[in-house]
Design a protein around this motif. Sequence first.
Motif, PDB file in Angstrom:
ATOM      1  N   PRO A  33       0.812  -1.223   0.000  1.00 11.82           N
ATOM      2  CA  PRO A  33       0.000   0.000   0.000  1.00 11.82           C
ATOM      3  C   PRO A  33       0.847   1.276   0.000  1.00 11.82           C
ATOM      4  O   PRO A  33       0.322   2.357  -0.205  1.00 11.82           O
ATOM      5  CB  PRO A  33      -0.820  -0.108   1.289  1.00 11.82           C
ATOM      6  N   VAL A  34       2.148   1.136   0.226  1.00 14.32           N
ATOM      7  CA  VAL A  34       3.001   2.325   0.339  1.00 14.32           C
ATOM      8  C   VAL A  34       4.148   2.361  -0.674  1.00 14.32           C
ATOM      9  O   VAL A  34       4.920   3.308  -0.682  1.00 14.32           O
ATOM     10  CB  VAL A  34       3.562   2.479   1.779  1.00 14.32           C
ATOM     11  N   VAL A  35       4.254   1.354  -1.532  1.00  8.14           N
ATOM     12  CA  VAL A  35       5.294   1.323  -2.561  1.00  8.14           C
ATOM     13  C   VAL A  35       4.597   1.141  -3.904  1.00  8.14           C
ATOM     14  O   VAL A  35       3.845   0.185  -4.084  1.00  8.14           O
ATOM     15  CB  VAL A  35       6.301   0.165  -2.327  1.00  8.14           C
ATOM     16  N   TRP A  36       4.823   2.066  -4.823  1.00  8.00           N
ATOM     17  CA  TRP A  36       4.112   2.034  -6.093  1.00  8.00           C
ATOM     18  C   TRP A  36       4.495   0.828  -6.943  1.00  8.00           C
ATOM     19  O   TRP A  36       3.646   0.168  -7.524  1.00  8.00           O
ATOM     20  CB  TRP A  36       4.375   3.321  -6.890  1.00  8.00           C
ATOM     21  N   THR A  37       5.765   0.501  -7.030  1.00 11.15           N
ATOM     22  CA  THR A  37       6.251  -0.572  -7.894  1.00 11.15           C
ATOM     23  C   THR A  37       5.960  -1.935  -7.275  1.00 11.15           C
ATOM     24  O   THR A  37       6.301  -2.167  -6.114  1.00 11.15           O
ATOM     25  CB  THR A  37       7.771  -0.436  -8.097  1.00 11.15           C
ATOM     26  N   PRO A  38       5.353  -2.843  -8.037  1.00  6.88           N
ATOM     27  CA  PRO A  38       5.162  -4.200  -7.514  1.00  6.88           C
ATOM     28  C   PRO A  38       6.517  -4.845  -7.197  1.00  6.88           C
ATOM     29  O   PRO A  38       7.484  -4.664  -7.928  1.00  6.88           O
ATOM     30  CB  PRO A  38       4.470  -4.935  -8.660  1.00  6.88           C
ATOM     31  N   ALA A  52       5.283  -6.698   7.772  1.00  9.56           N
ATOM     32  CA  ALA A  52       3.866  -6.367   7.987  1.00  9.56           C
ATOM     33  C   ALA A  52       3.318  -7.073   9.220  1.00  9.56           C
ATOM     34  O   ALA A  52       2.534  -6.491   9.980  1.00  9.56           O
ATOM     35  CB  ALA A  52       3.049  -6.734   6.756  1.00  9.56           C
ATOM     36  N   ASP A  53       3.739  -8.306   9.440  1.00  9.13           N
ATOM     37  CA  ASP A  53       3.305  -9.025  10.642  1.00  9.13           C
ATOM     38  C   ASP A  53       3.756  -8.289  11.892  1.00  9.13           C
ATOM     39  O   ASP A  53       3.007  -8.164  12.856  1.00  9.13           O
ATOM     40  CB  ASP A  53       3.841 -10.454  10.629  1.00  9.13           C
ATOM     41  N   GLN A  54       4.981  -7.787  11.881  1.00  7.80           N
ATOM     42  CA  GLN A  54       5.494  -7.060  13.040  1.00  7.80           C
ATOM     43  C   GLN A  54       4.767  -5.728  13.244  1.00  7.80           C
ATOM     44  O   GLN A  54       4.517  -5.321  14.371  1.00  7.80           O
ATOM     45  CB  GLN A  54       7.000  -6.803  12.883  1.00  7.80           C
ATOM     46  N   VAL A  55       4.423  -5.059  12.155  1.00  8.45           N
ATOM     47  CA  VAL A  55       3.787  -3.745  12.227  1.00  8.45           C
ATOM     48  C   VAL A  55       2.281  -3.858  12.476  1.00  8.45           C
ATOM     49  O   VAL A  55       1.725  -3.134  13.293  1.00  8.45           O
ATOM     50  CB  VAL A  55       4.061  -2.946  10.927  1.00  8.45           C
ATOM     51  N   LEU A  56       1.619  -4.779  11.759  1.00  7.94           N
ATOM     52  CA  LEU A  56       0.161  -4.844  11.793  1.00  7.94           C
ATOM     53  C   LEU A  56      -0.394  -5.986  12.636  1.00  7.94           C
ATOM     54  O   LEU A  56      -1.535  -5.910  13.101  1.00  7.94           O
ATOM     55  CB  LEU A  56      -0.385  -4.988  10.369  1.00  7.94           C
ATOM     56  N   GLY A  57       0.376  -7.054  12.790  1.00  7.53           N
ATOM     57  CA  GLY A  57      -0.119  -8.232  13.492  1.00  7.53           C
ATOM     58  C   GLY A  57      -0.209  -8.005  14.987  1.00  7.53           C
ATOM     59  O   GLY A  57       0.064  -6.926  15.494  1.00  7.53           O
ATOM     60  N   GLY A  58      -0.650  -9.035  15.681  1.00  6.43           N
ATOM     61  CA  GLY A  58      -0.719  -8.936  17.132  1.00  6.43           C
ATOM     62  C   GLY A  58      -2.139  -8.897  17.653  1.00  6.43           C
ATOM     63  O   GLY A  58      -3.083  -9.266  16.959  1.00  6.43           O
ATOM     64  N   GLU A  59      -2.270  -8.424  18.859  1.00  6.40           N
ATOM     65  CA  GLU A  59      -3.552  -8.517  19.563  1.00  6.40           C
ATOM     66  C   GLU A  59      -4.693  -7.742  18.919  1.00  6.40           C
ATOM     67  O   GLU A  59      -5.856  -8.100  19.068  1.00  6.40           O
ATOM     68  CB  GLU A  59      -3.393  -8.068  21.017  1.00  6.40           C
ATOM     69  N   HIS A  60      -4.399  -6.691  18.177  1.00  7.98           N
ATOM     70  CA  HIS A  60      -5.464  -5.880  17.581  1.00  7.98           C
ATOM     71  C   HIS A  60      -5.863  -6.347  16.184  1.00  7.98           C
ATOM     72  O   HIS A  60      -6.879  -5.914  15.653  1.00  7.98           O
ATOM     73  CB  HIS A  60      -5.043  -4.405  17.511  1.00  7.98           C
ATOM     74  N   VAL A 113      -2.192   4.762   6.301  1.00  6.72           N
ATOM     75  CA  VAL A 113      -1.170   4.570   5.271  1.00  6.72           C
ATOM     76  C   VAL A 113       0.145   5.216   5.716  1.00  6.72           C
ATOM     77  O   VAL A 113       1.210   4.610   5.620  1.00  6.72           O
ATOM     78  CB  VAL A 113      -1.632   5.150   3.913  1.00  6.72           C
ATOM     79  N   ASN A 114       0.064   6.422   6.247  1.00  4.98           N
ATOM     80  CA  ASN A 114       1.267   7.119   6.716  1.00  4.98           C
ATOM     81  C   ASN A 114       1.926   6.383   7.874  1.00  4.98           C
ATOM     82  O   ASN A 114       3.153   6.264   7.930  1.00  4.98           O
ATOM     83  CB  ASN A 114       0.924   8.557   7.117  1.00  4.98           C
ATOM     84  N   ALA A 115       1.128   5.878   8.813  1.00  2.00           N
ATOM     85  CA  ALA A 115       1.675   5.134   9.951  1.00  2.00           C
ATOM     86  C   ALA A 115       2.345   3.845   9.485  1.00  2.00           C
ATOM     87  O   ALA A 115       3.425   3.484   9.967  1.00  2.00           O
ATOM     88  CB  ALA A 115       0.570   4.833  10.961  1.00  2.00           C
ATOM     89  N   ILE A 116       1.739   3.160   8.535  1.00  2.00           N
ATOM     90  CA  ILE A 116       2.316   1.921   8.002  1.00  2.00           C
ATOM     91  C   ILE A 116       3.621   2.226   7.278  1.00  2.00           C
ATOM     92  O   ILE A 116       4.613   1.521   7.449  1.00  2.00           O
ATOM     93  CB  ILE A 116       1.316   1.203   7.069  1.00  2.00           C
ATOM     94  N   TRP A 117       3.622   3.267   6.463  1.00  2.00           N
ATOM     95  CA  TRP A 117       4.826   3.622   5.710  1.00  2.00           C
ATOM     96  C   TRP A 117       6.011   3.838   6.645  1.00  2.00           C
ATOM     97  O   TRP A 117       7.082   3.283   6.438  1.00  2.00           O
ATOM     98  CB  TRP A 117       4.559   4.872   4.870  1.00  2.00           C
ATOM     99  N   LYS A 118       5.814   4.619   7.692  1.00  2.00           N
ATOM    100  CA  LYS A 118       6.903   4.883   8.643  1.00  2.00           C
ATOM    101  C   LYS A 118       7.348   3.602   9.340  1.00  2.00           C
ATOM    102  O   LYS A 118       8.533   3.308   9.444  1.00  2.00           O
ATOM    103  CB  LYS A 118       6.445   5.890   9.702  1.00  2.00           C
ATOM    104  N   SER A 119       6.387   2.849   9.842  1.00  2.00           N
ATOM    105  CA  SER A 119       6.708   1.638  10.601  1.00  2.00           C
ATOM    106  C   SER A 119       7.342   0.566   9.729  1.00  2.00           C
ATOM    107  O   SER A 119       8.286  -0.105  10.141  1.00  2.00           O
ATOM    108  CB  SER A 119       5.455   1.079  11.277  1.00  2.00           C
TER     109      SER A 119
END
Length: 131
Positions: A33-38, A52-60, A113-119
Amino acid sequence: MIQTIEKWHQCMSDRDMSLLDELLAEDVIFHSPVVWTPQQGKKITTFYLMAADQVLGGEHFSYKKEIIEEHQACLEFETKIGDTVVNGVDIISWNEEGKIVEFKVMVRPLQAVNAIWKSMQTMLENMGYKK
């Protein structure tokens, strides 16, 4: 082959990224979602999904809705990064062998999107990924 999605759910619920080796095709394409090139290939896709698992995964993290067809699925998820609620979808396609050949992540709202990009940038650097 719904087994592919069942195995993906196992990977996410157990947070067992070693299952990616079985799940991903060698020529898999990852759309961030944050990098244009596949991003193409098993190695880079593994890096992105582990980060992504480290950034988005977990209890929530949880999947809220699923649409599954013969060789593709759309999985809607919700999670949090700090105080930011993240809503997104994983669009996954797989081949006859049940290997994932395309993985696309779409996220909303813009703050997410901004939070994911940084993380993700930090996580990928910490994992030793270099372009």
